[in-house]
Design an enzyme around this catalytic site. Structure first.
Site, PDB file in Angstrom:
ATOM      1  N   ARG A 111      -6.026  -2.267  -6.995  1.00 29.67           N
ATOM      2  CA  ARG A 111      -4.593  -2.233  -6.723  1.00 29.67           C
ATOM      3  C   ARG A 111      -4.346  -2.802  -5.343  1.00 29.67           C
ATOM      4  NH1 ARG A 111      -3.398   1.336  -2.724  1.00 29.67           N
ATOM      5  NH2 ARG A 111      -4.397   3.369  -2.630  1.00 29.67           N
ATOM      6  N   ASN A 115      -2.915  -2.709  -1.612  1.00 24.43           N
ATOM      7  CA  ASN A 115      -2.816  -1.676  -0.583  1.00 24.43           C
ATOM      8  C   ASN A 115      -1.942  -2.236   0.543  1.00 24.43           C
ATOM      9  OD1 ASN A 115      -3.591   0.974   0.145  1.00 24.43           O
ATOM     10  ND2 ASN A 115      -5.114   0.174   1.568  1.00 24.43           N
ATOM     11  N   ASN A 142      -6.667  -2.843   4.681  1.00 23.64           N
ATOM     12  CA  ASN A 142      -5.687  -2.015   5.369  1.00 23.64           C
ATOM     13  C   ASN A 142      -4.970  -2.776   6.474  1.00 23.64           C
ATOM     14  OD1 ASN A 142      -4.819   0.614   4.569  1.00 23.64           O
ATOM     15  ND2 ASN A 142      -6.958   1.243   4.510  1.00 23.64           N
ATOM     16  N   GLU A 162       2.764   5.677   3.348  1.00 27.76           N
ATOM     17  CA  GLU A 162       2.117   4.488   3.902  1.00 27.76           C
ATOM     18  C   GLU A 162       3.149   3.427   4.241  1.00 27.76           C
ATOM     19  OE1 GLU A 162      -0.616   3.115   4.727  1.00 27.76           O
ATOM     20  OE2 GLU A 162      -2.280   4.297   3.934  1.00 27.76           O
ATOM     21  N   ASP A 203      -6.961   2.855   9.657  1.00 25.83           N
ATOM     22  CA  ASP A 203      -6.104   2.646   8.484  1.00 25.83           C
ATOM     23  C   ASP A 203      -5.040   1.600   8.861  1.00 25.83           C
ATOM     24  OD1 ASP A 203      -4.574   2.899   6.164  1.00 25.83           O
ATOM     25  OD2 ASP A 203      -4.909   5.042   6.012  1.00 25.83           O
TER      26      ASP A 203
HETATM   27 CA    CA Z   1      -3.534   2.355   4.330  1.00 21.78          CA
END
Ligand code: CA
Length: 292
Positions: A100, A102, A148, A17, A198
């Protein structure tokens, strides 16, 4: 128009990521959230170095004064990759241990925005935070499920944001001077069958390149009309994010995940977790750095 991304590095990430382009050294930082690793990939040598962080890492951004800023499960940190020293700054969610951090990114004024998500992925107890350059933390959006992608328009007056399960991209009026956001509205709806939005990046024409989790593609959308303009086919089902890199910012680096895919599916996707690259035919916007 459909383009094809090629494998750049067989990273075998679990949840690759957060690609972040370092224009100074022409290298790519990225994270493996579930392996608790920051990575530094050098396209010139096709070599990769990893840094163990002992907790999930959602995002890494460059810091103008040197080193990086990280959004780890337990909040915002500074990180010096030379000494591998972590410096804890703030955790706005000490009351939410099942959340958490991201995805995250810096805005054009050098503030670090990063959002949270519940580990269960089903509640809407995540938020989007802004770490200002004076190191104060501000909660900017509440009621988020999986925070995201973030991007700012080339005129620096609009911020785009993805909460993945909503399957839309929203836009805010953005005030660069203060970091204030307002007037949230839906600008892109992801069509059925294309997966979940995303991570994303914006190009010099103001068009958004959005990684499509379970969509095996990165799509280019016009946020002014909502129209899908182009797609990059990726040979894995879970591309996660993308960033423009290269000395002319004309290459798109794409991270991907292998997490929670069955053995059968993984056998069909041996490159899952890899880093891919494509020349999309347009230049990207810069990767902003933290100015605090
Ligand atoms: Ca992501």
């Amino acid at each position: 128009m459909t383009l094809t991304a090629e494998l750049e590095f067989d990273a075998r990430a679990t949840l690759g990521e957060g690609p972040c382009w370092d224009a100074h050294t022409q290298r790519l930082y990225w994270v493996d959230i579930e392996k608790h690793q920051l990575h530094l990939y050098d396209p010139a040598t096709r070599t990769d170095r990893s840094f163990a962080l002992a907790q999930p890492v959602g995002a890494a951004v460059l810091r103008k004064s040197g080193g990086l800023m990280l959004a780890l499960q337990q909040g915002f940190y500074g990180f010096d990759p030379d000494s591998e020293t972590l410096t804890h700054l703030d955790n706005p969610e000490t009351h939410l241990p099942e959340n958490r951090f991201n995805d995250g990114k810096c805005d054009p004024a050098g503030r670090f925005w990063a959002g949270t998500m519940p580990l269960c992925e089903t509640k809407d107890c995540g938020s989007l935070y802004m770490l200002d350059t004076d190191l104060t933390v501000h909660q900017k959006v509440t009621g988020v499920r999986i925070s995201n992608g973030l991007a700012w328009s080339p005129d620096e007056r609009t911020m785009y944001y993805v909460d993945s399960p909503t399957r839309v991209v929203t836009a805010f009026a953005y005030d660069k001077a203060t970091g204030a956001i307002a007037n949230r509205r839906v600008v892109i709806e992801i069509p059925d069958g294309m997966g979940y939005p995303d991570g994303m990046s914006i190009d010099a024409e103001g068009m958004l390149w959005i990684a499509l989790w379970d969509g095996a593609a990165v799509g280019r959308w016009n946020p002014l009309t909502g129209a899908l303009l182009a797609q990059i086919s990726v040979p894995v089902s879970r591309p996660t994010s993308c960033v423009f890199g290269g000395k002319d910012l004309d290459e798109l680096y794409i991270t991907s995940a292998s997490t929670r895919l069955s053995a059968e599916v993984l056998a069909q996707q041996p490159l899952a977790g890899g880093i891919f690259k494509c020349r999309p035919g347009v230049r990207g916007g810069p990767t902003w750095e933290f100015a605090g």
